[in-house]
Design a protein around this motif. Structure first.
Motif, PDB file in Angstrom:
ATOM      1  N   SER A 123     145.578  95.242  39.808  1.00  0.00           N
ATOM      2  CA  SER A 123     144.117  95.342  39.764  1.00  0.00           C
ATOM      3  C   SER A 123     143.654  96.726  40.211  1.00  0.00           C
ATOM      4  CB  SER A 123     143.498  94.288  40.675  1.00  0.00           C
ATOM      5  OG  SER A 123     143.774  94.613  42.034  1.00  0.00           O
ATOM      6  N   THR A 124     142.418  97.014  39.928  1.00  0.00           N
ATOM      7  CA  THR A 124     141.811  98.261  40.387  1.00  0.00           C
ATOM      8  C   THR A 124     141.804  98.294  41.911  1.00  0.00           C
ATOM      9  OG1 THR A 124     140.426  98.292  38.416  1.00  0.00           O
ATOM     10  CG2 THR A 124     139.758  99.719  40.215  1.00  0.00           C
ATOM     11  N   ASP A 125     141.556  97.140  42.547  1.00  0.00           N
ATOM     12  CA  ASP A 125     141.572  97.068  44.011  1.00  0.00           C
ATOM     13  C   ASP A 125     142.936  97.456  44.566  1.00  0.00           C
ATOM     14  OD1 ASP A 125     138.928  96.273  44.061  1.00  0.00           O
ATOM     15  OD2 ASP A 125     139.382  94.140  44.315  1.00  0.00           O
ATOM     16  N   ASP A 126     144.010  96.988  43.909  1.00  0.00           N
ATOM     17  CA  ASP A 126     145.364  97.342  44.361  1.00  0.00           C
ATOM     18  C   ASP A 126     145.624  98.837  44.186  1.00  0.00           C
ATOM     19  OD1 ASP A 126     145.895  94.733  45.075  1.00  0.00           O
ATOM     20  OD2 ASP A 126     147.031  94.262  43.260  1.00  0.00           O
ATOM     21  N   ALA A 127     145.169  99.390  43.080  1.00  0.00           N
ATOM     22  CA  ALA A 127     145.335 100.831  42.844  1.00  0.00           C
ATOM     23  C   ALA A 127     144.526 101.623  43.874  1.00  0.00           C
ATOM     24  CB  ALA A 127     144.910 101.197  41.426  1.00  0.00           C
ATOM     25  N   ASP A 128     143.311 101.167  44.172  1.00  0.00           N
ATOM     26  CA  ASP A 128     142.483 101.830  45.191  1.00  0.00           C
ATOM     27  C   ASP A 128     143.168 101.787  46.554  1.00  0.00           C
ATOM     28  OD1 ASP A 128     140.428 102.531  43.472  1.00  0.00           O
ATOM     29  OD2 ASP A 128     139.148 100.835  44.025  1.00  0.00           O
ATOM     30  N   ALA A 129     143.696 100.630  46.918  1.00  0.00           N
ATOM     31  CA  ALA A 129     144.364 100.482  48.216  1.00  0.00           C
ATOM     32  C   ALA A 129     145.559 101.424  48.324  1.00  0.00           C
ATOM     33  CB  ALA A 129     144.798  99.031  48.424  1.00  0.00           C
ATOM     34  N   ALA A 130     146.339 101.520  47.247  1.00  0.00           N
ATOM     35  CA  ALA A 130     147.490 102.429  47.242  1.00  0.00           C
ATOM     36  C   ALA A 130     147.025 103.880  47.365  1.00  0.00           C
ATOM     37  CB  ALA A 130     148.308 102.233  45.968  1.00  0.00           C
ATOM     38  N   PHE A 131     145.982 104.233  46.621  1.00  0.00           N
ATOM     39  CA  PHE A 131     145.461 105.597  46.678  1.00  0.00           C
ATOM     40  C   PHE A 131     144.995 105.931  48.091  1.00  0.00           C
ATOM     41  CE2 PHE A 131     141.875 108.564  46.446  1.00  0.00           C
ATOM     42  CZ  PHE A 131     142.495 109.651  45.842  1.00  0.00           C
ATOM     43  N   ILE A 132     144.211 105.046  48.695  1.00  0.00           N
ATOM     44  CA  ILE A 132     143.678 105.288  50.046  1.00  0.00           C
ATOM     45  C   ILE A 132     144.816 105.424  51.052  1.00  0.00           C
ATOM     46  CG2 ILE A 132     142.379 104.242  51.949  1.00  0.00           C
ATOM     47  CD1 ILE A 132     140.531 103.033  49.711  1.00  0.00           C
ATOM     48  N   ARG A 133     145.782 104.516  50.982  1.00  0.00           N
ATOM     49  CA  ARG A 133     146.914 104.543  51.909  1.00  0.00           C
ATOM     50  C   ARG A 133     147.686 105.864  51.776  1.00  0.00           C
ATOM     51  NH1 ARG A 133     149.512 100.847  49.706  1.00  0.00           N
ATOM     52  NH2 ARG A 133     151.193 102.039  48.803  1.00  0.00           N
ATOM     53  N   LYS A 134     147.936 106.264  50.553  1.00  0.00           N
ATOM     54  CA  LYS A 134     148.744 107.460  50.329  1.00  0.00           C
ATOM     55  C   LYS A 134     147.998 108.744  50.675  1.00  0.00           C
ATOM     56  CE  LYS A 134     151.600 105.284  46.859  1.00  0.00           C
ATOM     57  NZ  LYS A 134     151.980 105.253  45.443  1.00  0.00           N
ATOM     58  N   VAL A 135     146.761 108.856  50.232  1.00  0.00           N
ATOM     59  CA  VAL A 135     146.019 110.092  50.518  1.00  0.00           C
ATOM     60  C   VAL A 135     145.757 110.206  52.018  1.00  0.00           C
ATOM     61  CG1 VAL A 135     143.600 109.375  50.240  1.00  0.00           C
ATOM     62  CG2 VAL A 135     144.307 111.645  49.502  1.00  0.00           C
ATOM     63  N   SER A 136     145.572 109.077  52.700  1.00  0.00           N
ATOM     64  CA  SER A 136     145.373 109.099  54.156  1.00  0.00           C
ATOM     65  C   SER A 136     146.589 109.674  54.874  1.00  0.00           C
ATOM     66  CB  SER A 136     145.090 107.690  54.680  1.00  0.00           C
ATOM     67  OG  SER A 136     143.869 107.217  54.194  1.00  0.00           O
ATOM     68  N   SER A 137     147.766 109.398  54.340  1.00  0.00           N
ATOM     69  CA  SER A 137     148.984 109.907  54.979  1.00  0.00           C
ATOM     70  C   SER A 137     149.113 111.426  54.830  1.00  0.00           C
ATOM     71  CB  SER A 137     150.221 109.202  54.417  1.00  0.00           C
ATOM     72  OG  SER A 137     150.486 109.615  53.094  1.00  0.00           O
ATOM     73  N   PHE A 138     148.432 112.019  53.852  1.00  0.00           N
ATOM     74  CA  PHE A 138     148.475 113.462  53.650  1.00  0.00           C
ATOM     75  C   PHE A 138     147.304 114.193  54.297  1.00  0.00           C
ATOM     76  CE2 PHE A 138     151.062 112.142  49.954  1.00  0.00           C
ATOM     77  CZ  PHE A 138     152.177 112.929  50.173  1.00  0.00           C
ATOM     78  N   TRP A 139     146.282 113.438  54.710  1.00  0.00           N
ATOM     79  CA  TRP A 139     145.073 114.070  55.218  1.00  0.00           C
ATOM     80  C   TRP A 139     145.277 114.576  56.637  1.00  0.00           C
ATOM     81  CZ3 TRP A 139     140.780 112.297  58.535  1.00  0.00           C
ATOM     82  CH2 TRP A 139     139.668 113.146  58.459  1.00  0.00           C
TER      83      TRP A 139
END
Length: 134
Positions: free
Chosen positions: A39-55
């Motif tokens: 789902s889009t929600d799952d893709a959003d969650a993955a994006f947020i989790r991953k970009v947060s680790s680089f921020w």
């Protein structure tokens, strides 16, 4: 054909293989949700989790700041452009959000999305960053 052109093509091919291998590695053993697409929600969650680790939070960041970015993503999940739509008013914060997305470089979960949903919602994705969210 010039040597520079050949080298550029070779570098592109190596990068594409690297991105494909990274996604295969990340997605190995992860079934698609509902037996089909995530789902889009799952893709959003993955994006947020991953970009947060680089921020990397700049010292000037504080609660209440927001920067809105436009992230352009290719069908293979590769991020090809990031730009600030609405600045937080703090250059260091804005740049830190851009750098985090650029460091991520690929969202492998895009490969597991319905192509129509990708085209509607992820080809160009607006993202709001705020320190309290990350």
């Amino acid at each position: 054909m010039s040597t520079d052109f050949k080298n550029k093509k070779k570098d592109q091919l190596v990068e594409n293989v690297s991105v494909a291998n990274r996604c295969l590695s990340e997605l190995a053993g992860k079934p698609r949700r509902d037996g089909h697409y995530i789902s889009t929600d799952d893709a959003d969650a993955a994006f947020i989790r991953k970009v947060s680790s680089f921020w990397v939070r700049p010292s000037s960041a504080h609660n209440g700041m927001q920067a809105e970015l436009l992230v352009k993503i290719l069908p293979d999940g590769k991020i090809w452009d990031v730009s600030v739509i609405s600045s937080s008013g703090d250059t260091a914060f804005d740049l830190s959000t851009i750098n985090a997305v650029e460091e991520l470089s690929v969202i492998c979960e895009i490969l597991q999305m319905d192509p129509k949903k990708y085209a509607q919602q992820y080809k160009e994705r607006r993202v709001i960053f705020s320190p309290e969210d990350l």
